[in-house]
Each structure stands twice: as C-alpha cells, then as structure tokens.
Enzyme design. Structure first.
Site, PDB file in Angstrom:
ATOM      1  N   HIS A 100      -8.412   1.435  11.092  1.00 45.55           N
ATOM      2  CA  HIS A 100      -7.350   0.707  10.390  1.00 45.55           C
ATOM      3  C   HIS A 100      -6.130   1.608  10.249  1.00 45.55           C
ATOM      4  CE1 HIS A 100      -9.799   2.814   7.397  1.00 45.55           C
ATOM      5  NE2 HIS A 100      -8.694   2.941   6.679  1.00 45.55           N
ATOM      6  N   HIS A 102      -2.750   2.301   7.765  1.00 45.30           N
ATOM      7  CA  HIS A 102      -2.103   2.056   6.473  1.00 45.30           C
ATOM      8  C   HIS A 102      -0.591   1.930   6.688  1.00 45.30           C
ATOM      9  CE1 HIS A 102      -5.540   3.609   3.913  1.00 45.30           C
ATOM     10  NE2 HIS A 102      -5.842   4.194   5.058  1.00 45.30           N
TER      11      HIS A 102
HETATM   12  P1  AMP Z   1      -9.325   5.122   4.505  1.00 46.98           P
HETATM   13  O1  AMP Z   1      -9.507   6.079   3.359  1.00 46.98           O
HETATM   14  O2  AMP Z   1      -8.241   5.511   5.474  1.00 46.98           O
HETATM   15  O3  AMP Z   1     -10.644   4.815   5.191  1.00 46.98           O
HETATM   16  O4  AMP Z   1      -8.798   3.791   3.849  1.00 46.98           O
HETATM   17  C1  AMP Z   1      -9.632   2.788   3.363  1.00 46.98           C
HETATM   18  C2  AMP Z   1      -8.794   1.943   2.460  1.00 46.98           C
HETATM   19  O5  AMP Z   1      -9.464   0.704   2.278  1.00 46.98           O
HETATM   20  C3  AMP Z   1      -8.582   2.536   1.049  1.00 46.98           C
HETATM   21  O6  AMP Z   1      -7.185   2.690   0.824  1.00 46.98           O
HETATM   22  C4  AMP Z   1      -9.210   1.501   0.131  1.00 46.98           C
HETATM   23  O7  AMP Z   1      -8.478   1.317  -1.057  1.00 46.98           O
HETATM   24  C5  AMP Z   1      -9.206   0.241   0.982  1.00 46.98           C
HETATM   25  N1  AMP Z   1     -10.231  -0.745   0.686  1.00 46.98           N
HETATM   26  C6  AMP Z   1     -11.551  -0.523   0.495  1.00 46.98           C
HETATM   27  N2  AMP Z   1     -12.187  -1.680   0.273  1.00 46.98           N
HETATM   28  C7  AMP Z   1     -11.254  -2.656   0.347  1.00 46.98           C
HETATM   29  C8  AMP Z   1     -11.285  -4.088   0.217  1.00 46.98           C
HETATM   30  N3  AMP Z   1     -12.411  -4.755  -0.050  1.00 46.98           N
HETATM   31  N4  AMP Z   1     -10.123  -4.774   0.356  1.00 46.98           N
HETATM   32  C9  AMP Z   1      -8.965  -4.116   0.601  1.00 46.98           C
HETATM   33  N5  AMP Z   1      -8.867  -2.774   0.738  1.00 46.98           N
HETATM   34  C10 AMP Z   1      -9.991  -2.055   0.614  1.00 46.98           C
END
Ligand code: AMP
Ligand code: ZN
Length: 134
Positions: A100, A102
């Site tokens: 993903h 950001h």
């Molecule tokens: P990363 O640390 O780059 O893997 O980012 C994962 C992101 O996913 C974090 O910023 C979390 O806040 C976000 N996240 C986790 N679960 C969910 C969810 N159910 N819906 C939306 N965002 C999420």
C-alpha cells in the site's frame, strides 16, 4: 489472501471509507491518520510489498492514483503539499503486509519533522556506497 486485513477491506468484508476505486486499486482513509485525509492506496490483488511479484504497470498505476489523491488533498483540504510514503518490511515500519501507499496531506508549519536524522558521510563514503549499489 486469508486473514489479510487489506484483502478483507478490498472485498468489503470489513468497513472502510473509500474515496476512489478502479479495476486495479482502491483508495481508502487510514483509521489512524497522521493528518486528516491520510489515504491508503491499496491494490486489489494481494502483494506482500513492492518487491512481491509486482510489475511496472501495477506500480505505475498505484503512483498515478497517489498523485490524483494528493492533488485532491490540495484542492479540497487546502493542503500545501503531501507526502507519498511506502513501507517495506517491519524494519521500515510496515505493519500490514499487503502492499500500500500512504498519501498524507501536509501544511506549511504543521510541525511534522522528518522521518530520519540525516547522516554526514564523507564524499569517499558516498562514492563507496555508490559502487555497492550500482
Ligand atoms: P504500514 O505501517 O505502512 O503497514 O501502514 C498500515 C496502515 O494501515 C497504518 O497507517 C494503519 O493505521 C492503517 N490501518 C490498519 N488497519 C486499518 C483499517 N482497518 N482501515 C484503515 N486503515 C487501517
Ligand atoms: Zn492482502
């Protein structure tokens, strides 16, 4: 992929706030945003990270959507700029093992400081690193 939270979001099995969708990816709001409007670009196919069986078309598409979302943050949230970030591996801060990107709106003087403390290597050390990575 079973038990992948982002696969479940893509399939609609758990709720999310989608702001964009096409055949290849969705863009949804992060539930713990760094700033309001923080968006995740998530491919519909499962890939663990940017190196996991990805191709130019997919990666190019995801970054194109990131640019569309960032422009929207500037237009509709009056953001002054935006960060496009992408974490690979737990050491790099990846917590969800589904590729993903950001997209985080930024504002002049928002007080958010850089992710790292810059090193000050010599020109020789930079050249040696250049050799290693070329
Ligand atoms: P990363 O640390 O780059 O893997 O980012 C994962 C992101 O996913 C974090 O910023 C979390 O806040 C976000 N996240 C986790 N679960 C969910 C969810 N159910 N819906 C939306 N965002 C999420
Ligand atoms: Zn997944």
């Amino acid at each position: 992929m079973d038990n992948c939270i982002f696969c479940k979001i893509v399939k609609g099995e758990i709720p999310s706030t989608r702001i964009y969708e096409d055949d290849i990816c969705i863009a949804t709001l992060d539930i713990n945003p760094a700033a309001m409007g923080h968006t995740l670009i998530i491919p519909k196919e499962h890939h663990n990270d940017i190196t996991d069986n990805t191709d130019e078309a997919l990666l190019g598409h995801l970054f194109k959507v990131a640019s569309i979302v960032g422009e929207r943050q500037k237009e509709r949230l009056s953001a002054d700029g935006f960060n496009v970030l992408q974490n690979n591996g737990t050491a790099a801060g990846q917590s969800v093992m589904h590729l993903h990107i950001h997209v985080i709106p930024r504002y002049d003087n928002d007080g958010v400081i850089g992710l790292w403390k810059p090193l000050e290597p010599s020109m020789e050390e930079i050249a040696a690193m250049g050799e290693k990575l070329s």
